[in-house]
Design a protein around this motif. Structure first.
Motif, short mmCIF file in Angstrom:
data_model
loop_
_atom_site.label_atom_id
_atom_site.label_comp_id
_atom_site.label_asym_id
_atom_site.label_seq_id
_atom_site.Cartn_x
_atom_site.Cartn_y
_atom_site.Cartn_z
N GLY A 104 0.99 -1.15 -0.03
CA GLY A 104 0.09 0.05 0.01
C GLY A 104 0.91 1.14 -0.04
N GLN A 105 1.79 1.27 0.76
CA GLN A 105 2.84 2.53 0.88
C GLN A 105 3.56 2.69 -0.42
OE1 GLN A 105 5.20 1.48 4.14
NE2 GLN A 105 3.73 2.05 5.64
N VAL A 106 4.00 1.51 -1.14
CA VAL A 106 4.72 1.52 -2.56
C VAL A 106 3.87 2.16 -3.37
CG1 VAL A 106 5.71 0.39 -4.20
CG2 VAL A 106 6.45 -0.16 -1.92
N LYS A 107 2.65 1.66 -3.46
CA LYS A 107 1.57 2.04 -4.52
C LYS A 107 1.35 3.56 -4.23
CE LYS A 107 -0.43 -2.31 -5.68
NZ LYS A 107 -1.91 -3.04 -5.86
N HIS A 108 1.28 3.90 -2.88
CA HIS A 108 0.87 5.35 -2.78
C HIS A 108 1.97 6.29 -3.29
CE1 HIS A 108 -0.64 9.00 -0.77
NE2 HIS A 108 0.52 9.13 -0.31
N GLY A 111 2.53 6.70 -7.01
CA GLY A 111 1.26 7.19 -7.65
C GLY A 111 -0.10 6.39 -7.98
N LEU A 112 -0.27 5.03 -7.40
CA LEU A 112 -1.10 4.29 -7.85
C LEU A 112 -2.42 4.13 -7.12
CD1 LEU A 112 0.83 1.35 -9.27
CD2 LEU A 112 -0.03 2.97 -10.34
N GLY A 113 -2.20 5.18 -5.77
CA GLY A 113 -3.13 5.37 -4.84
C GLY A 113 -3.08 4.00 -3.87
#
Length: 115
Positions: A104-108, A111-113
């Motif tokens: 989740g942190q990586v996606k955020h 920029g993938l939310g």
């Protein structure tokens, strides 16, 4: 294994790591495992009139006394399959939680939310 440790043909016991590494190693193990406050050279003086078999027997006993409780604890844990399965399942669950947070942190961050 200790009784088959290589020593030299000198009948007495002395601490001389350079010329008698096998005996020096056994004395060091004995000092480390026996919980004595004596130094290795002091132990060597005590064993000066004894033979290699005596030293090896005492090293074996000291190692067994030190490792015995650890071995018994390992056997107890290893034989408790239900507990091991539970610990494994708990570890899997916790690892998945941490991995989900990390993803989740990586996606955020890229920029993938959030998930």
């Amino acid at each position: 294994k200790i009784r088959s440790a290589v020593t030299d043909s000198t009948p007495s016991i002395s601490y001389d790591p350079e010329n008698r590494p096998g005996v020096a190693n056994l004395l060091t193990i004995l000092a480390s495992c026996s919980g004595t406050s004596k130094s290795v050279p002091e132990l060597a003086q005590e064993y000066g009139s004894k033979n290699h078999a005596d030293l090896k027997a005492d090293v074996t006993e000291a190692v067994e006394l030190l490792v015995g409780p650890i071995r018994e604890n390992y056997r107890r844990i290893r034989n408790d399959e239900a507990w091991l399965r539970q610990v494994s399942a708990d570890g899997i669950r916790r690892a998945r939680e941490i991995a989900a947070q990390t993803i989740g942190q990586v996606k955020h961050q890229i920029g993938l939310g959030p998930l």
